[in-house]
Design a protein around this motif. Structure first.
Motif, PDB file in Angstrom:
ATOM      1  N   ASP A   1       0.677  -1.189  -0.222  1.00  0.00           N
ATOM      2  CA  ASP A   1       0.045  -0.051   0.104  1.00  0.00           C
ATOM      3  C   ASP A   1       0.941   1.149  -0.010  1.00  0.00           C
ATOM      4  O   ASP A   1       0.527   2.308  -0.872  1.00  0.00           O
ATOM      5  CB  ASP A   1      -1.045  -0.021   1.164  1.00  0.00           C
ATOM      6  CG  ASP A   1      -1.700   1.026   1.282  1.00  0.00           C
ATOM      7  OD1 ASP A   1      -2.574   1.602   0.551  1.00  0.00           O
ATOM      8  OD2 ASP A   1      -1.397   1.910   2.265  1.00  0.00           O
ATOM      9  N   THR A   2       2.114   1.072   0.742  1.00  0.00           N
ATOM     10  CA  THR A   2       2.958   2.473   0.701  1.00  0.00           C
ATOM     11  C   THR A   2       3.415   2.722  -0.659  1.00  0.00           C
ATOM     12  O   THR A   2       3.235   4.025  -0.950  1.00  0.00           O
ATOM     13  CB  THR A   2       4.000   2.038   1.583  1.00  0.00           C
ATOM     14  OG1 THR A   2       3.531   1.746   2.988  1.00  0.00           O
ATOM     15  CG2 THR A   2       5.052   3.333   1.749  1.00  0.00           C
TER      16      THR A   2
ATOM     17  N   VAL B   1       0.435   4.366  -2.462  1.00  0.00           N
ATOM     18  CA  VAL B   1       0.173   5.977  -2.244  1.00  0.00           C
ATOM     19  C   VAL B   1       1.222   6.555  -2.766  1.00  0.00           C
ATOM     20  O   VAL B   1       0.978   7.671  -3.380  1.00  0.00           O
ATOM     21  CB  VAL B   1       0.155   5.897  -0.632  1.00  0.00           C
ATOM     22  CG1 VAL B   1      -0.164   7.237  -0.322  1.00  0.00           C
ATOM     23  CG2 VAL B   1      -1.170   5.223  -0.030  1.00  0.00           C
ATOM     24  N   GLU B   2       2.489   6.550  -2.617  1.00  0.00           N
ATOM     25  CA  GLU B   2       3.695   7.321  -2.968  1.00  0.00           C
ATOM     26  C   GLU B   2       4.023   7.441  -4.426  1.00  0.00           C
ATOM     27  O   GLU B   2       4.192   8.619  -4.874  1.00  0.00           O
ATOM     28  CB  GLU B   2       4.995   6.743  -2.297  1.00  0.00           C
ATOM     29  CG  GLU B   2       4.700   7.008  -0.754  1.00  0.00           C
ATOM     30  CD  GLU B   2       6.156   6.728   0.039  1.00  0.00           C
ATOM     31  OE1 GLU B   2       6.984   5.632  -0.643  1.00  0.00           O
ATOM     32  OE2 GLU B   2       6.523   7.274   1.052  1.00  0.00           O
TER      33      GLU B   2
ATOM     34  N   TRP C   1       2.483  10.226   5.199  1.00  0.00           N
ATOM     35  CA  TRP C   1       1.994  11.129   3.776  1.00  0.00           C
ATOM     36  C   TRP C   1       2.183  12.630   4.204  1.00  0.00           C
ATOM     37  O   TRP C   1       2.635  13.425   3.176  1.00  0.00           O
ATOM     38  CB  TRP C   1       0.451  10.671   3.452  1.00  0.00           C
ATOM     39  CG  TRP C   1       0.160   9.441   3.477  1.00  0.00           C
ATOM     40  CD1 TRP C   1      -0.950   8.972   3.632  1.00  0.00           C
ATOM     41  CD2 TRP C   1       1.093   8.240   3.285  1.00  0.00           C
ATOM     42  NE1 TRP C   1      -1.041   7.429   3.801  1.00  0.00           N
ATOM     43  CE2 TRP C   1       0.209   7.309   3.378  1.00  0.00           C
ATOM     44  CE3 TRP C   1       2.353   8.141   2.614  1.00  0.00           C
ATOM     45  CZ2 TRP C   1       0.779   5.867   3.023  1.00  0.00           C
ATOM     46  CZ3 TRP C   1       2.903   6.784   2.431  1.00  0.00           C
ATOM     47  CH2 TRP C   1       2.006   5.903   2.522  1.00  0.00           C
TER      48      TRP C   1
ATOM     49  N   THR D   1      -6.467   9.019   4.840  1.00  0.00           N
ATOM     50  CA  THR D   1      -6.715   7.553   5.206  1.00  0.00           C
ATOM     51  C   THR D   1      -7.989   7.200   5.479  1.00  0.00           C
ATOM     52  O   THR D   1      -8.654   7.963   6.180  1.00  0.00           O
ATOM     53  CB  THR D   1      -5.857   7.372   6.385  1.00  0.00           C
ATOM     54  OG1 THR D   1      -4.304   7.591   6.143  1.00  0.00           O
ATOM     55  CG2 THR D   1      -5.672   5.794   6.653  1.00  0.00           C
TER      56      THR D   1
ATOM     57  N   CYS E   1      -6.937   8.339  -1.654  1.00  0.00           N
ATOM     58  CA  CYS E   1      -7.345   7.721  -0.392  1.00  0.00           C
ATOM     59  C   CYS E   1      -6.742   6.445  -0.057  1.00  0.00           C
ATOM     60  O   CYS E   1      -6.586   5.565  -0.832  1.00  0.00           O
ATOM     61  CB  CYS E   1      -8.776   7.304  -0.418  1.00  0.00           C
ATOM     62  SG  CYS E   1      -9.547   6.456   1.193  1.00  0.00           S
ATOM     63  N   ASP E   2      -5.994   6.495   0.972  1.00  0.00           N
ATOM     64  CA  ASP E   2      -4.959   5.346   1.355  1.00  0.00           C
ATOM     65  C   ASP E   2      -6.251   4.487   2.155  1.00  0.00           C
ATOM     66  O   ASP E   2      -6.580   4.868   3.288  1.00  0.00           O
ATOM     67  CB  ASP E   2      -4.146   5.584   2.270  1.00  0.00           C
ATOM     68  CG  ASP E   2      -3.337   4.499   3.040  1.00  0.00           C
ATOM     69  OD1 ASP E   2      -3.889   3.094   2.952  1.00  0.00           O
ATOM     70  OD2 ASP E   2      -2.511   4.656   3.852  1.00  0.00           O
TER      71      ASP E   2
ATOM     72  N   THR F   1      -5.895   0.855   3.002  1.00  0.00           N
ATOM     73  CA  THR F   1      -5.676  -0.474   3.084  1.00  0.00           C
ATOM     74  C   THR F   1      -6.376  -1.292   4.156  1.00  0.00           C
ATOM     75  O   THR F   1      -6.466  -2.272   3.860  1.00  0.00           O
ATOM     76  CB  THR F   1      -3.942  -0.160   3.365  1.00  0.00           C
ATOM     77  OG1 THR F   1      -3.645  -1.603   3.160  1.00  0.00           O
ATOM     78  CG2 THR F   1      -3.757   0.141   4.614  1.00  0.00           C
TER      79      THR F   1
ATOM     80  N   THR G   1      -5.932   2.854  -2.506  1.00  0.00           N
ATOM     81  CA  THR G   1      -4.893   1.917  -2.321  1.00  0.00           C
ATOM     82  C   THR G   1      -5.283   1.057  -1.290  1.00  0.00           C
ATOM     83  O   THR G   1      -5.611   1.227  -0.195  1.00  0.00           O
ATOM     84  CB  THR G   1      -3.628   2.776  -2.264  1.00  0.00           C
ATOM     85  OG1 THR G   1      -3.836   3.360  -0.804  1.00  0.00           O
ATOM     86  CG2 THR G   1      -3.482   3.995  -3.353  1.00  0.00           C
ATOM     87  N   TYR G   2      -4.764  -0.297  -1.521  1.00  0.00           N
ATOM     88  CA  TYR G   2      -4.798  -1.054  -0.354  1.00  0.00           C
ATOM     89  C   TYR G   2      -3.712  -2.220  -0.657  1.00  0.00           C
ATOM     90  O   TYR G   2      -3.017  -2.134  -1.754  1.00  0.00           O
ATOM     91  CB  TYR G   2      -6.198  -1.785  -0.114  1.00  0.00           C
ATOM     92  CG  TYR G   2      -6.662  -2.577  -1.144  1.00  0.00           C
ATOM     93  CD1 TYR G   2      -6.678  -3.903  -0.967  1.00  0.00           C
ATOM     94  CD2 TYR G   2      -7.328  -2.290  -2.305  1.00  0.00           C
ATOM     95  CE1 TYR G   2      -6.851  -4.783  -2.065  1.00  0.00           C
ATOM     96  CE2 TYR G   2      -7.662  -3.041  -3.299  1.00  0.00           C
ATOM     97  CZ  TYR G   2      -7.386  -4.628  -3.378  1.00  0.00           C
ATOM     98  OH  TYR G   2      -7.856  -5.239  -4.000  1.00  0.00           O
TER      99      TYR G   2
ATOM    100  N   GLY H   1       1.038  -3.992  -3.651  1.00  0.00           N
ATOM    101  CA  GLY H   1      -0.039  -2.863  -3.433  1.00  0.00           C
ATOM    102  C   GLY H   1      -1.146  -2.830  -4.540  1.00  0.00           C
ATOM    103  O   GLY H   1      -0.810  -3.638  -5.888  1.00  0.00           O
TER     104      GLY H   1
END
Length: 390
Positions: free
Chosen positions: A76-77, A80-81, A105, A143, A169-170, A172, A189-190, A203
């Motif tokens: 997930d990281t 997002v990034e 973030w 998040t 939107c994170d 996860t 993301t998740y 991810g």
């Protein structure tokens, strides 16, 4: 010796970690023998499995038809990034955080990307920030479910439609467990190791048409490493959303994800998985209501997570201790139940307030949550008696 009797019945599965989480009920390594072992991930057979993972994800989550799904590196990281690095900077940005990963973030935006017009709103552990401060013309990063704080978003009315901005939107520890208005989000993301109990390192990235537009019309003034690149020649790399991954995925982990999707479908899809988590949360809520030594870190039931549930020790003998003392108490409690083989990895996140964090995502059987609670009472009484005698 404590007057609280030692329980006899143990949870069938003692895994209450918030990630990687418990494997689905009935899991066996033999289920993975159909994996594309020893095959190139670009071979026809392996690519078909990757495409199946993408298509079935979209179907089970009931994503909008024009949304795209991809499997990307670094869990997930990474998902997002790669979007923050690729999309942010075109417009003002509002970032909302209330737990450890959300604060990551914030760090990315302020210290790494060094975004010019960036407003930061941070809530304490257990409470949400003021979403009403979101600007209608700004990009948003937030998040959905605070994995380390036990707090989730329950109201999305503050996200106003605007085709000129992106909402990242994170999600996860929320996807497959909570109702998420995908149509209001541009990046979701998740990771597999959360609600579906999959394996780490991969991810999942979901993009709206608006997110695709941003990628194709905005070129950031920063270098992008290979694992962040989603476009070529100013156009989206469509192959990425058809199973052609940026780097080599684990086909063993892919097979496990596909089997987890089988299980999810058999449980009734998203509604069935959500119901399992909700049932476990209700069991915990009923227990806390009649138990005087513990309380929820998140006091508001409307925003309390139904996956990673967080607690603090309310008993005065522990509450009066300094942070180090409370951490030592919790460490003894957790170690006691780990020694008994009753529960593993249910201590609070190391940057969160001292306490417990019990994962009750859908792969955890509600009956195991019920069996855990008498053990928690016993462990608390045992360690508290040691504290009193000291």
């Amino acid at each position: 010796m404590t007057n609280t009797p030692k329980p006899e019945m143990r949870p069938a599965c003692p895994h209450f970690s918030s990630g990687p989480t418990a494997k689905r009920p009935g899991f066996s390594l033999s289920q993975l023998e159909t994996a594309a072992f020893g095959r190139s991930h670009r071979s026809k057979d392996a690519k078909a499995k990757l495409k199946e993972a993408i298509d079935r994800t979209k179907a089970i989550l009931k994503l909008p038809e024009d949304y795209r799904v991809a499997i990307v590196p670094a869990s997930d990281t990474g998902a997002v990034e790669m979007c923050m690095w690729s999309m942010l900077g075109a417009r003002p940005v509002d970032i909302f955080a209330w737990e450890s990963f959300g604060k990551d973030w914030v760090t990315d935006a302020q210290k790494q990307l060094k975004l010019d017009d960036c407003e930061i709103y941070v809530g304490d552990y257990g409470v949400l920030p003021d979403f009403k401060k979101a600007r209608d013309d700004a990009d948003i990063v937030f998040t959905w479910n605070g994995t380390t704080s036990g707090v989730r978003v329950d109201d999305h009315s503050w996200i106003k439609p605007n085709p000129d901005r992106v909402v990242i939107c994170d999600a996860t520890s929320a996807v497959f467990a909570q109702d998420i208005p995908f149509e209001k989000l541009d990046v979701i993301t998740y990771s597999w190791q959360k609600v579906l109990g999959g394996e780490a390192a991969h991810g999942m990235l979901i993009l709206s048409p608006n997110a695709v537009k941003r990628l194709e019309t905005y070129t950031p003034d920063r270098p992008l490493p290979k694992v962040f690149r989603m476009t070529s020649g100013g156009k989206l790399n469509e192959a990425l959303f058809e199973g052609a991954t940026i780097n080599t995925p684990s086909m063993l982990a892919v097979e496990d994800y596909l089997k987890a999707l089988d299980w999810a479908e058999n449980e009734g899809g998203l509604p069935g998985l959500k119901a399992r988590s909700d049932k476990s949360l209700k069991i915990l809520e009923d227990w806390v209501e009649k138990t005087d030594w513990i309380e929820f870190l998140c006091a508001d039931p409307k925003v309390r997570s139904n996956t990673g549930v967080t607690f603090r020790i309310a008993d005065p003998r522990v509450a009066k201790l300094d942070t180090a003392g409370q951490e030592a108490f919790v460490k003894k409690l957790v170690a006691l139940l780990e020694k008994e083989g009753v529960a593993f990895d249910f201590n609070a996140y190391n940057k969160a307030p001292p306490g417990l964090r019990i994962w009750v995502g859908s792969t955890v059987e509600p009956s195991d949550v019920e069996k855990l609670l008498p053990w928690l009472d016993w462990a608390f009484a045992t360690v508290a008696e040691e504290l009193q005698d000291a």
